[in-house]
Write an enzyme that holds these catalytic residues in place. Sequence first.
Site, short mmCIF file in Angstrom:
data_model
loop_
_atom_site.label_atom_id
_atom_site.label_comp_id
_atom_site.label_asym_id
_atom_site.label_seq_id
_atom_site.Cartn_x
_atom_site.Cartn_y
_atom_site.Cartn_z
N MET A 286 49.57 2.52 -61.67
CA MET A 286 49.73 1.22 -62.31
C MET A 286 50.52 1.33 -63.62
SD MET A 286 46.00 -0.44 -61.57
CE MET A 286 45.04 1.02 -61.85
N LYS B 242 45.81 -9.15 -54.64
CA LYS B 242 45.98 -9.38 -56.09
C LYS B 242 47.32 -8.82 -56.48
CE LYS B 242 42.08 -7.46 -57.31
NZ LYS B 242 41.09 -6.91 -58.20
N GLY C 183 45.45 2.95 -50.21
CA GLY C 183 45.14 4.30 -50.66
C GLY C 183 43.71 4.68 -50.34
N GLN D 266 41.83 31.23 2.44
CA GLN D 266 42.55 32.03 1.45
C GLN D 266 42.25 31.52 0.05
OE1 GLN D 266 46.57 32.02 2.83
NE2 GLN D 266 46.84 34.15 2.23
N PRO E 186 48.57 4.86 -48.04
CA PRO E 186 49.61 4.35 -48.93
C PRO E 186 50.52 3.29 -48.30
CG PRO E 186 50.24 6.47 -48.07
CD PRO E 186 48.85 6.22 -47.57
N ASP F 265 43.52 -6.18 -49.19
CA ASP F 265 44.35 -6.33 -50.37
C ASP F 265 45.80 -6.54 -49.98
OD1 ASP F 265 42.19 -5.93 -51.94
OD2 ASP F 265 42.62 -3.83 -52.41
N THR G 139 45.27 8.75 -50.90
CA THR G 139 45.60 8.06 -52.14
C THR G 139 47.10 8.20 -52.45
OG1 THR G 139 44.87 7.68 -54.40
CG2 THR G 139 45.06 9.99 -53.72
N ALA G 140 47.63 7.20 -53.17
CA ALA G 140 49.09 7.13 -53.39
C ALA G 140 49.65 8.42 -53.99
CB ALA G 140 49.41 5.94 -54.29
N1 SAH Z 1 43.36 2.81 -54.28
C1 SAH Z 1 44.79 3.01 -54.45
C2 SAH Z 1 45.27 2.67 -55.82
C3 SAH Z 1 45.19 1.20 -56.13
S1 SAH Z 1 45.75 0.82 -57.75
C4 SAH Z 1 45.14 4.45 -54.06
O1 SAH Z 1 44.23 5.26 -53.91
O2 SAH Z 1 46.30 4.76 -53.90
C5 SAH Z 1 47.38 0.29 -57.45
C6 SAH Z 1 48.35 1.36 -57.90
O3 SAH Z 1 48.37 2.39 -56.96
C7 SAH Z 1 49.78 0.89 -57.99
O4 SAH Z 1 50.04 0.27 -59.24
C8 SAH Z 1 50.52 2.19 -57.88
O5 SAH Z 1 50.48 2.92 -59.10
C9 SAH Z 1 49.66 2.95 -56.89
N2 SAH Z 1 50.12 2.81 -55.51
C10 SAH Z 1 49.50 2.21 -54.49
N3 SAH Z 1 50.22 2.34 -53.35
C11 SAH Z 1 51.31 3.05 -53.67
C12 SAH Z 1 52.42 3.54 -52.96
N4 SAH Z 1 52.55 3.33 -51.66
N5 SAH Z 1 53.35 4.25 -53.65
C13 SAH Z 1 53.23 4.52 -54.94
N6 SAH Z 1 52.18 4.07 -55.67
C14 SAH Z 1 51.25 3.36 -55.05
#
Ligand code: SAH
Length: 463
Positions: free
Chosen positions: A380, A267, A299, A47, A222, A245, A328-329
Amino acid sequence: MGELNTFPVSYKVEGRRIVIVGGGEEALNKTRLAIKTTAEVVIVSRQIEADFSDQPVTVVARPFTESDLEGAALVFVADHGPDGDAAKLAARARGIPLNVVDVPHECDFYTPAIIDRAPLSIAIASEGDAPVLARLIRARIEAMLSPNLGALARLAGSMRHRVAERLQGARARRYYEEIVTSPEIEVALVRGQGTAAAEAALDRHADAGETGGVVWLIGAGPGSEDLLTLRAQRLLQEADVVVHDALVPAAVVEMGRRDAERISVGKRKGHHSFTQAEINALIVRLGLEGKRVARLKGGDPMVFGRAGEEIDALRRNGIPFHIVPGVTAALAAAADTATPVTLRNVSTGFVLATAHGANSGELRHWAAIASAGLTLALYMGKSVAAETASRLIGEGASPAIPVGLVVQAGRKDRLLYRGTLGDLAAGGVDLADGPAIIFVGESIAHGDWSEAIALARSEFRVA
Ligand code: SAH
């Protein structure tokens, strides 16, 4: 570790038959597994109830006879009547491994959950105890492996003779590792140029003492591990060394191989543990030593990540590198607050800028951008937020432009602030610790900032 009652093996079925006795859904389920192989799959049942019409199988619609097991490598019984019983007896008499669907104690073997990247297969087995768990694990592993992995494995296999002539030992291993992990080779493969790319890579490895060192500049997002890309996760597991980092969360750094070396070059503001020049020198040295280096950045690596300098150093030293984008943030902050950073008739663009160390020419430029409706995301800038806002106003931006600030974007402990450029310039609000994105622009008013703390102190608000 417990003890297994079964032994996982890869069992050869090429040129033989897999016989499935039964014609219903259970038989069809086993068929789907069996046809992943090159074996001839034969369905025997008086079947035939399920639809086998689009399966590459031979359907024998009659009662089971012993001769159906001629040349069979495996037998599945998915029939609870006399045919099933006859098939069980016959399989046992001939010593052919038998699986009786859903009757574990009658089975010689179980079918695992299978991840098929032919010629590569991954089987997850639970001795029949926890098929649901096995399927969950399969889903996780599936997500980790490129769908092109099988084709990459075949490509690697096809290069075997040519590689053996030119590379030995560890150098050959590095070559194969590159073939099966390099995003560039994968892209070439998908475009039908896999062999050419594999040959070019072989030339590169064979020439000039190629060490196999490579640096992956990886965006870690982030700060939530589930915002990492699958590619980032995969390469992290390949890396010999993880150079990260301070902003990269520990959970992401942990995703590296257990035996990988981890170097924090964090840093944090005020604590410069490594200068940028030292970081450049470090990744170059590791690359020259032949290490596979995951250079993890918060980010996206190309956004305020000093990637330009690291790429330059790697290029000058002839070290291969690849870049893996991350969230990115500013985009995490946009997602957190449902803010469309571009929006029809409101914001025709989105500018990522840094408030840190900006000169007045730059500020004038951004003031004009924000006045034109575009959205600014300032990185920043938290420690100079009030000052930056005042300077933007000084350069002609309206104090009424909406402002939103997200501290710790993309993380559970994020904090939001909202107000106007004028409110931000007035200062007076103690912003929470942690990295922050400052949005300036009309699009902010279209986001959901209902959880946000108001930037203007309440005594300034007129009810
Ligand atoms: N490459 C990272 C930025 C590095 S410079 C990116 O693309 O997000 C570091 C800055 O990124 C911080 O001073 C802040 O302004 C921002 N940043 C990184 N992580 C963050 C988060 N989780 N929330 C808000 N701002 C963030």
